[in-house]
Design a protein around this motif. Structure first.
Motif, PDB file in Angstrom:
ATOM      1  N   GLU A  42       0.771  -1.244   0.068  1.00  0.00           N
ATOM      2  CA  GLU A  42       0.109  -0.113  -0.173  1.00  0.00           C
ATOM      3  C   GLU A  42       0.904   1.299   0.088  1.00  0.00           C
ATOM      4  O   GLU A  42       0.707   2.165  -0.742  1.00  0.00           O
ATOM      5  N   ALA A  46       1.029   3.904  -3.392  1.00  0.00           N
ATOM      6  CA  ALA A  46       0.600   5.010  -3.207  1.00  0.00           C
ATOM      7  C   ALA A  46       1.685   5.984  -3.504  1.00  0.00           C
ATOM      8  O   ALA A  46       1.619   6.872  -4.255  1.00  0.00           O
ATOM      9  N   ALA A  54      -2.942   4.480  -0.138  1.00  0.00           N
ATOM     10  CA  ALA A  54      -3.467   3.320  -0.967  1.00  0.00           C
ATOM     11  C   ALA A  54      -4.171   2.608   0.068  1.00  0.00           C
ATOM     12  O   ALA A  54      -3.759   2.153   0.948  1.00  0.00           O
ATOM     13  N   GLY A 172      -4.220   7.855 -10.342  1.00  0.00           N
ATOM     14  CA  GLY A 172      -4.387   7.504  -9.038  1.00  0.00           C
ATOM     15  C   GLY A 172      -4.156   8.810  -8.164  1.00  0.00           C
ATOM     16  O   GLY A 172      -4.249   8.719  -6.899  1.00  0.00           O
ATOM     17  N   THR A 198      -6.731   4.617  -4.142  1.00  0.00           N
ATOM     18  CA  THR A 198      -5.783   5.647  -3.838  1.00  0.00           C
ATOM     19  C   THR A 198      -6.468   7.032  -3.724  1.00  0.00           C
ATOM     20  O   THR A 198      -7.630   7.287  -4.348  1.00  0.00           O
TER      21      THR A 198
END
Ligand SMILES: Cc1ncc(COP(=O)(O)O)c(C=O)c1O
Length: 370
Positions: A42, A46, A54, A172, A198
């Protein structure tokens, strides 16, 4: 010779020791749900997207469904989106009890036409959901301008667009939040189903995490809201961490191959080639031709052992599953025309250039014989 549309075996061979070690590490740890691999993925994903948060979830469809839920979208609400997409985009809206309102796409980018957006908004509109299709980003700044004027949040469907960019910003991190799929054939694909949301918004991130994990509170058996079980599992996170390290390089290899197709197919009669638009850098998930004699070209390539695909043969406003949205033929002329013309030819980082040249030659000879 036979050429697949995507070759995950060839990709695995390139990274086998890293992937095998990552899987073995998870198995040895017996930490199959959550834990360090998920946390690190994550964090790393991110950072890759340029977003603050994320949240790993079970798949891309859940990423959309849970994110819409976290916006509080439900019965009586409308979400404006496109029909030139995978069914999941519309499903997520209907699964929340809301109504999808479809706007047409621009043929040149295959993505949401900002010109049609304002007319689709009503007092019930709660969110705008553009899709970055085939790896090409939607014209997000134009969409954000309309959204901003009406105080609406924008959620990116980035399921096909890991690494796509608009003015140096990655998919994102282009809007309030974004949803990703890590379906195995995606540019960043897991070894099973996986997805992520995200965002830069910490409260929204917390709501998504809560809904995706049984509506949990601070203590394990506190269940604060009705949620669901949509967690990313550690084996997928470990595989994704390995692949994420290669993604930029793979995107470059995709882009080189896309440019090679364009160079070799330029000027072929009856073909319209995909182009990056002024506002964006494509992640080249798919190389999408537009061709009038689409079914003929597909049959010709198939007879030579070259796999192709049609994303998508029916725009989703005409799918029986979307009947509740009230779409009918003629509503979205560009999307409907594209569904009769689009054809994807093999594109993946490991596609040998000689094979690509042969595919282009077969395509060209079919078009010239027309
Ligand atoms: C545009 C788009 N949205 C959503 C999804 C759903 O993702 P998943 O298959 O991981 O549920 C996909 C995946 O194919 C997609 O292409």
């Amino acid at each position: 010779m036979s050429v697949p549309i995507v070759d995950l075996r060839a990709q695995y061979h390139r990274i086998q020791p890293e992937v095998d070690a990552a899987i073995a590490r998870v198995v040895a740890s017996t930490q199959f749900i959550g834990g360090e691999e998920c946390r690190l993925f994550e964090q790393e994903f991110a950072a890759y997207c340029g977003a603050r948060h994320a949240i790993g979830v079970a798949n891309g469809t859940d990423a959309l469904t849970v994110a819409l839920r976290a916006y509080g979208i439900g019965p009586g609400d409308e979400v404006v989106t496109v029909a030139n997409t995978f069914i999941a985009t519309g499903e997520a809206i209907l699964l929340n009890g809301a109504r999808p309102v479809f706007v047409d796409v621009e043929a040149a980018s295959f993505t949401m036409d900002p010109a049609g957006l304002e007319a689709a908004l009503t007092p019930r509109t709660k969110l705008i959901l553009p899709v970055h299709l085939y790896g090409h980003p939607a014209n997000i700044d134009a969409v954000l301008a309309v959204a901003g004027k009406h105080g609406l949040p924008v959620l990116e469907d980035a399921a096909q667009a890991h690494g796509a960019e608009v003015a140096g910003r990655r998919a994102g991190s282009l809007a309030h939040a974004a949803c990703f799929s890590f379906y195995p054939g995606k540019n960043l694909g897991a070894y099973g189903d996986a997805g992520a949301v995200t965002t830069n918004d910490p409260d929204f991130a917390a709501r998504v995490r809560q809904i995706a994990n049984h509506g949990g509170g601070t203590h394990r058996y506190d269940n604060v809201v009705v949620g669901t079980n949509s967690r990313l599992d550690a084996l997928q996170a470990a595989v994704l961490r390995v692949k994420l390290r290669h993604l930029e390089h793979w995107t470059r290899e995709r882009s080189e191959r896309a440019l090679a197709y364009t160079r070799l197919l330029e000027g072929a009669p009856g073909l319209v080639l995909p182009r990056e638009q002024a506002w964006g850098r494509s992640a080249w998930h798919l190389y999408t031709l537009r061709v009038e004699r689409r079914d003929g070209l597909q049959a010709h390539l198939h007879s030579r052992g070259i796999a192709t695909s049609v994303h998508y043969p029916r725009p989703i406003h005409l799918q029986p599953a979307m009947a509740a949205a009230g779409g009918k033929p003629g509503d979205l002329p560009v999307s409907e025309r594209l569904s009769l013309e689009v054809l994807q030819v093999p594109l993946y980082p490991e596609l040998p250039l000689e094979t690509l040249e042969w595919i282009a030659q077969e395509t060209r000879s079919f078009c010239s014989a027309g």
